[in-house]
Write an enzyme that holds these catalytic residues in place. Sequence first.
Site, PDB file in Angstrom:
ATOM      1  N   ALA A   1     -84.188   1.567 -37.899  1.00 45.86           N
ATOM      2  CA  ALA A   1     -84.179   2.035 -36.507  1.00 45.86           C
ATOM      3  C   ALA A   1     -84.242   0.832 -35.586  1.00 45.86           C
ATOM      4  O   ALA A   1     -84.502  -0.291 -36.030  1.00 45.86           O
ATOM      5  CB  ALA A   1     -85.389   2.933 -36.244  1.00 45.86           C
ATOM      6  N   LYS A   2     -83.996   1.032 -34.330  1.00 47.69           N
ATOM      7  CA  LYS A   2     -84.197  -0.021 -33.333  1.00 47.69           C
ATOM      8  C   LYS A   2     -84.322   0.647 -31.978  1.00 47.69           C
ATOM      9  O   LYS A   2     -83.847   1.764 -31.776  1.00 47.69           O
ATOM     10  CB  LYS A   2     -83.002  -0.979 -33.303  1.00 47.69           C
ATOM     11  CG  LYS A   2     -83.329  -2.338 -32.748  1.00 47.69           C
ATOM     12  CD  LYS A   2     -83.936  -3.233 -33.814  1.00 47.69           C
ATOM     13  CE  LYS A   2     -84.273  -4.606 -33.277  1.00 47.69           C
ATOM     14  NZ  LYS A   2     -84.636  -5.537 -34.351  1.00 47.69           N
ATOM     15  N   GLY A   3     -84.981  -0.057 -31.056  1.00 49.61           N
ATOM     16  CA  GLY A   3     -85.100   0.475 -29.701  1.00 49.61           C
ATOM     17  C   GLY A   3     -84.902  -0.639 -28.707  1.00 49.61           C
ATOM     18  O   GLY A   3     -84.898  -1.818 -29.069  1.00 49.61           O
TER      19      GLY A   3
END
Length: 437
Positions: free
Chosen positions: A128-130
């Site tokens: 994931a990444k944000g």
Amino acid sequence: MGGEEPQTKDDPQNPLGTVRRVEASDEMTPFEAATYFFHRSADRLNVRDEVRAVLSTSYRELAVQIPVKYEDGSIHVHRGYRVQHNGARGPYKGGIRYADTVDMDEVRALAALMTWKNALIDVPYGGAKGGVHCDPTAMSHPEKERLTRRFTAMISYIIGVNRDIPAPDMGTDAQTMAWMMDEYGRKMGYTPGIVTGKPVELGGSPGREEATGRGVVLCTQEAAKRAGMSFRGAAIAIQGFGNVGYWTAALAQEAGAKVVAVSDVRGGIYNANGLDIDTVLKHSGDAGSVQGYHDAEDVSNQELLEVRCDILIPAAIHGVIHSENAGHIKAKLMVEAANGPTTPAADEILTDRGVTVVPDILANTGGVTVSYFEWVQNIQQFRWELDQVNRELEKRMSRATTQVFERATANNTTLRDAAFDIGVDRVRSAAEVRGYV
Ligand code: NAD
């Protein structure tokens, strides 16, 4: 400036990314570049079309608005993102980036890289990444705190200790993670395992801050040995002097290498006889940049990549090594501490020139590895000592590095191709056995 929309490359017609096969070039977006390397691997591994469709797109993408009141009374509406790429191997895991380059495409690319990276280093996580589109260098401490708290509240519906665990990336740090943990805890109660990279006094792990740099140095030492090059005394140039760049420089110097150049967003410095990293850190703290350091000449970020050195370590942003400069790089070994610093076109040029490239999904896994140790400690409510953290990190980095080199030799591929093959194969088999497709 209040209230305007950031410029982004978001494509509403293509919300989760596409399955595309494109030619290597400099013009690819970050997600196209990440997908390009994935497809090469999927071709070699004969991944079925349905599985390929699942692995080349995001599982879930969330875009949120974040209105923030600034000190002067104006309100800026920022855009934030959290992308969960693939969760076959465990809860989603990946950092949060604050930068003015952030858009859905960049976050989507970084989320996909996390999936392959986590599988390669063999931590039980998906990818994931944000990120938030903003300029953290122009924001005050209270402005950053308000932004972080609002962003956390907006993504709180999809994160969780067993769902998705954020961590720091460019423009964020242990303080950002402390605010995230505190904001999440307001609703959910005390939950230290919701983020990693926290301050040690809030349940962070000893050794996490320097972990990515430590992993980069371990990997570089191993790669140098295999290339018949001595790490002690090797001249190293490093782009970026933030968390990863600084710790890579400091630990490389401690291990006997000569750091000849470093840089930050304003530019770099070069001294063929080597820099004293802690004095450079002090100068950069006082002056706001490494530039102007008394015992070196100023160089541009572009020049830094082309200085005479044995080992080049990009540790800042993506896409800095492209077809225009790949032919001028003098280093024989390049280690990607940054995510996606090399365009696919440049990757081909470097391969043709015989430059050994240690790919990002191997070189910068030290951070997520110690994040995993931090999460384990939070869940068990049991603290590890620093020497245990470093020992376990070294064991995992060494195992993954050996696996990548051996696979590259066995299949006669680049290290990047070998690293993708290991990561993609592990995720493919987890997705199949779970019955995703
Ligand atoms: P950071 O914010 O601590 O530091 C970034 C550094 O890059 C700063 O010195 C900044 O001045 C410089 N920089 C910014 N824009 C630049 C530009 N246009 N040209 C040259 N330099 C520029 O970030 P970080 O955590 O050190 O992350 C650096 C890279 O490492 C990123 O690509 C990140 O995704 C990757 N990474 C970080 C971690 C981690 O644990 N922090 C883990 C894995 C990968």
